[in-house]
Design a protein around this motif. Structure first.
Motif, PDB file in Angstrom:
ATOM      1  N   ILE A 273      36.871  56.978  44.912  1.00  0.00           N
ATOM      2  CA  ILE A 273      37.865  55.916  44.693  1.00  0.00           C
ATOM      3  C   ILE A 273      38.777  56.345  43.554  1.00  0.00           C
ATOM      4  CG2 ILE A 273      38.227  53.476  44.146  1.00  0.00           C
ATOM      5  CD1 ILE A 273      35.325  52.969  45.142  1.00  0.00           C
ATOM      6  N   SER A 274      40.066  56.403  43.841  1.00  0.00           N
ATOM      7  CA  SER A 274      41.017  56.912  42.862  1.00  0.00           C
ATOM      8  C   SER A 274      41.809  55.746  42.268  1.00  0.00           C
ATOM      9  CB  SER A 274      41.951  57.905  43.561  1.00  0.00           C
ATOM     10  OG  SER A 274      42.852  58.440  42.653  1.00  0.00           O
ATOM     11  N   ALA A 275      41.303  55.221  41.156  1.00  0.00           N
ATOM     12  CA  ALA A 275      41.992  54.090  40.524  1.00  0.00           C
ATOM     13  C   ALA A 275      42.792  54.537  39.309  1.00  0.00           C
ATOM     14  CB  ALA A 275      40.966  53.030  40.116  1.00  0.00           C
ATOM     15  N   ALA A 276      42.756  55.841  39.010  1.00  0.00           N
ATOM     16  CA  ALA A 276      43.452  56.330  37.819  1.00  0.00           C
ATOM     17  C   ALA A 276      44.963  56.292  38.001  1.00  0.00           C
ATOM     18  CB  ALA A 276      43.012  57.769  37.527  1.00  0.00           C
ATOM     19  N   ALA A 277      45.665  56.082  36.898  1.00  0.00           N
ATOM     20  CA  ALA A 277      47.129  56.197  36.882  1.00  0.00           C
ATOM     21  C   ALA A 277      47.438  57.590  36.351  1.00  0.00           C
ATOM     22  CB  ALA A 277      47.727  55.119  35.990  1.00  0.00           C
ATOM     23  N   GLY A 326      42.458  55.111  47.824  1.00  0.00           N
ATOM     24  CA  GLY A 326      43.478  55.242  46.780  1.00  0.00           C
ATOM     25  C   GLY A 326      44.010  53.890  46.360  1.00  0.00           C
ATOM     26  N   PHE A 327      44.812  53.893  45.333  1.00  0.00           N
ATOM     27  CA  PHE A 327      45.488  52.688  44.879  1.00  0.00           C
ATOM     28  C   PHE A 327      46.990  52.929  44.946  1.00  0.00           C
ATOM     29  CE2 PHE A 327      42.797  49.382  42.988  1.00  0.00           C
ATOM     30  CZ  PHE A 327      41.560  49.947  43.232  1.00  0.00           C
ATOM     31  N   ALA A 328      47.747  51.875  45.154  1.00  0.00           N
ATOM     32  CA  ALA A 328      49.198  52.006  45.135  1.00  0.00           C
ATOM     33  C   ALA A 328      49.770  50.880  44.288  1.00  0.00           C
ATOM     34  CB  ALA A 328      49.761  51.944  46.558  1.00  0.00           C
ATOM     35  N   GLY A 340      52.788  54.231  53.541  1.00  0.00           N
ATOM     36  CA  GLY A 340      53.306  55.605  53.474  1.00  0.00           C
ATOM     37  C   GLY A 340      52.328  56.509  52.742  1.00  0.00           C
ATOM     38  N   LYS A 341      51.797  56.003  51.618  1.00  0.00           N
ATOM     39  CA  LYS A 341      50.847  56.808  50.824  1.00  0.00           C
ATOM     40  C   LYS A 341      49.533  57.016  51.557  1.00  0.00           C
ATOM     41  CE  LYS A 341      52.873  55.708  46.483  1.00  0.00           C
ATOM     42  NZ  LYS A 341      52.906  54.917  45.271  1.00  0.00           N
ATOM     43  N   LEU A 342      49.102  55.985  52.270  1.00  0.00           N
ATOM     44  CA  LEU A 342      47.864  56.082  53.047  1.00  0.00           C
ATOM     45  C   LEU A 342      47.962  57.267  54.019  1.00  0.00           C
ATOM     46  CD1 LEU A 342      45.159  54.465  53.907  1.00  0.00           C
ATOM     47  CD2 LEU A 342      46.569  53.502  55.721  1.00  0.00           C
TER      48      LEU A 342
HETATM   49  O1  C5P Z   1      51.729  58.531  44.458  1.00  0.00           O
HETATM   50  P1  C5P Z   1      51.099  57.485  43.615  1.00  0.00           P
HETATM   51  O2  C5P Z   1      50.875  57.942  42.184  1.00  0.00           O
HETATM   52  O3  C5P Z   1      51.727  56.157  43.665  1.00  0.00           O
HETATM   53  O4  C5P Z   1      49.669  57.291  44.298  1.00  0.00           O
HETATM   54  C1  C5P Z   1      48.729  56.473  43.787  1.00  0.00           C
HETATM   55  C2  C5P Z   1      47.354  56.959  44.173  1.00  0.00           C
HETATM   56  O5  C5P Z   1      47.239  58.362  44.065  1.00  0.00           O
HETATM   57  C3  C5P Z   1      46.309  56.407  43.233  1.00  0.00           C
HETATM   58  O6  C5P Z   1      45.110  56.259  43.944  1.00  0.00           O
HETATM   59  C4  C5P Z   1      46.210  57.501  42.184  1.00  0.00           C
HETATM   60  O7  C5P Z   1      44.969  57.458  41.516  1.00  0.00           O
HETATM   61  C5  C5P Z   1      46.369  58.745  43.011  1.00  0.00           C
HETATM   62  N1  C5P Z   1      46.992  59.902  42.346  1.00  0.00           N
HETATM   63  C6  C5P Z   1      46.236  61.034  42.105  1.00  0.00           C
HETATM   64  N2  C5P Z   1      46.809  62.136  41.526  1.00  0.00           N
HETATM   65  C7  C5P Z   1      48.120  62.121  41.170  1.00  0.00           C
HETATM   66  C8  C5P Z   1      48.892  60.966  41.422  1.00  0.00           C
HETATM   67  C9  C5P Z   1      48.302  59.883  42.002  1.00  0.00           C
HETATM   68  O8  C5P Z   1      45.034  61.048  42.408  1.00  0.00           O
HETATM   69  N3  C5P Z   1      48.660  63.188  40.618  1.00  0.00           N
END
Ligand code: C5P
Length: 404
Positions: A273-277, A326-328, A340-342
């Protein structure tokens, strides 16, 4: 659905000025769908009349151990068995001492001894009484036996003192109570890796690029996953948050470090689960010394290169590929951008939220999200990040282990 819905809560009110707050607490518990019965100690009745609690709870209030009429209606053993859990709020120093000693000298202490239901206490007393080694020892004894203590909070007290010993506010008690409820063990035996918080890219030894992510959503998800039975690895960027109980935390700073930790965790996890910014760009070169102001170079100070996309890298795996969520965070066209991201990042599920909404977003405790996967979309009602996290975990578990 709130985790207090249809829960049978035996609310024990003991003697203390905070007893008046428990009248509101009854209402707050009922707002969450709980069925509340109230037991008052003799001391509590000096502060608030039983009639108040009877009117609010819609049930007779229990006050006496040896009252034949009350025993005939619902005996104390029956009452002890009725409860899904017992909440004592306020829990006075005296009640804590009697419970720690295993006394059964009034109705409330007898019920606590006779019940196998979990015991939750919201202590309230003068700060010196709370700090006293006797009370502290009683608190530890009760906790060691499995009781949960909520609070006390610190602040100014009714007696004029300032310090720890105030009962938590009713809404805080309800929130924390929900957090103590053990959810269905939908992730028992599963491994989950979660990224949370921001990343940070150094420009030079003193400066960096980052963002305002608090990490709250990711930490709440880690906590919910652990509570649902998973073995959780939480890959955390620089945040000021405590590690949730039962979670293995890996602290990282830069995106490159986060990617390395994610790759390692993904080798053995079932769900990622990718919740990081994640910071999208990093300086092409990290200056070894502090960058100086110089005439003429303003426009060229920063040369950036794109960071790897962590979640897309994990999702693109052909070997050892976990279920990837992922999170958007969007400010407009939320659903379309998330869809789109999905697709672009080859995710299995994406959680979309509108960060322009003041109700949700980076630093808030609340959020409002829409969960999107390849079969459709489902909005979740706005709520605390902790509650949303529990719902997300249930949805993720369902999808991951039925379709994957
Ligand atoms: O493209 P965007 O940053 O909006 O996408 C959000 C998703 O992608 C989130 O789940 C975020 O954790 C992940 N992400 C990532 N690596 C990056 C940029 C975003 O894992 N370099």
């Amino acid at each position: 659905m709130s985790s207090l819905a249809d829960k049978r809560i035996l609310l024990g009110v003991s003697g203390g000025i905070a007893a008046y707050k428990s009248a509101d607490l009854v209402r707050r518990l009922q707002d969450r769908g709980a069925n509340v019965r109230v037991v008052m100690t003799a001391g509590a009745q000096e502060f608030v009349r039983p009639l108040t609690f009877q009117a609010l709870s819609g049930n007779p209030v229990h006050t006496d151990l040896l009252d034949p009429a009350a025993e005939a209606a619902m005996g104390h053993i029956e009452l002890a068995k009725w409860a899904d859990f017992i909440l004592v709020a306020p829990a006075s120093a005296s009640v804590m001492a009697r419970l720690a000693a295993g006394m059964a000298d009034d109705l409330l202490s007898t019920l606590c001894l006779a019940s196998e239901a979990p015991l939750v206490l919201a202590p309230a007393m003068n700060q010196a009484m709370w700090r006293h080694p006797a009370t502290q020892a009683n608190a530890r004894t009760l906790q060691a036996r499995g009781a949960t203590l909520l609070g006390p909070a610190a602040g100014s007290q009714a007696c004029g003192d300032v310090g720890p010993g105030r009962m938590l506010e009713p809404l805080d008690i309800v929130d924390q109570l929900i957090a103590t409820q053990l959810p269905a063990q939908v992730l028992a035996g599963k491994k989950v890796a979660i990224t949370a918080g921001p990343t940070r890219e150094a420009l030079d030894p003193v400066r960096y690029l980052s963002n305002h992510s608090s990490g709250k959503m990711g930490f709440a998800i880690a906590s919910a996953a652990a509570r649902a039975g998973a073995e959780v690895t939480l890959i955390a960027g620089p945040v000021r948050l405590d590690t949730p109980a039962g979670v293995h935390r890996v602290d990282v700073v830069s995106t490159t470090e986060m990617l390395a930790a994610a790759e390692k965790a993904a080798d053995s996890c079932d769900i990622f689960i990718s919740a990081a910014a994640v910071v999208d760009f990093r300086p092409a070169v990290v200056a070894e010394q502090k960058i100086k102001k110089q005439d003429g170079n303003d426009a060229d100070v920063l040369k950036l290169v794109k960071n790897p996309d962590i979640v897309a890298t994990i999702a693109a795996r052909t070997h050892k590929r976990p279920f990837v969520v992922g999170f958007a965070a969007e400010t407009e066209n939320v659903i379309a951008h998330a869809q789109g991201k999905l697709a672009r990042k080859q995710l299995d599920m994406i959680v979309a939220n509108d960060v322009s909404d003041p109700e949700g977003g980076f630093n808030s405790d609340r959020n409002q999200v829409v969960v999107i996967d390849h079969s459709g979309q489902q909005p979740l009602p706005a709520g605390l990040k902790t509650e949303l996290a529990a719902q997300l975990i249930e949805m993720i578990a369902k999808q991951a282990f039925t379709s994957h």
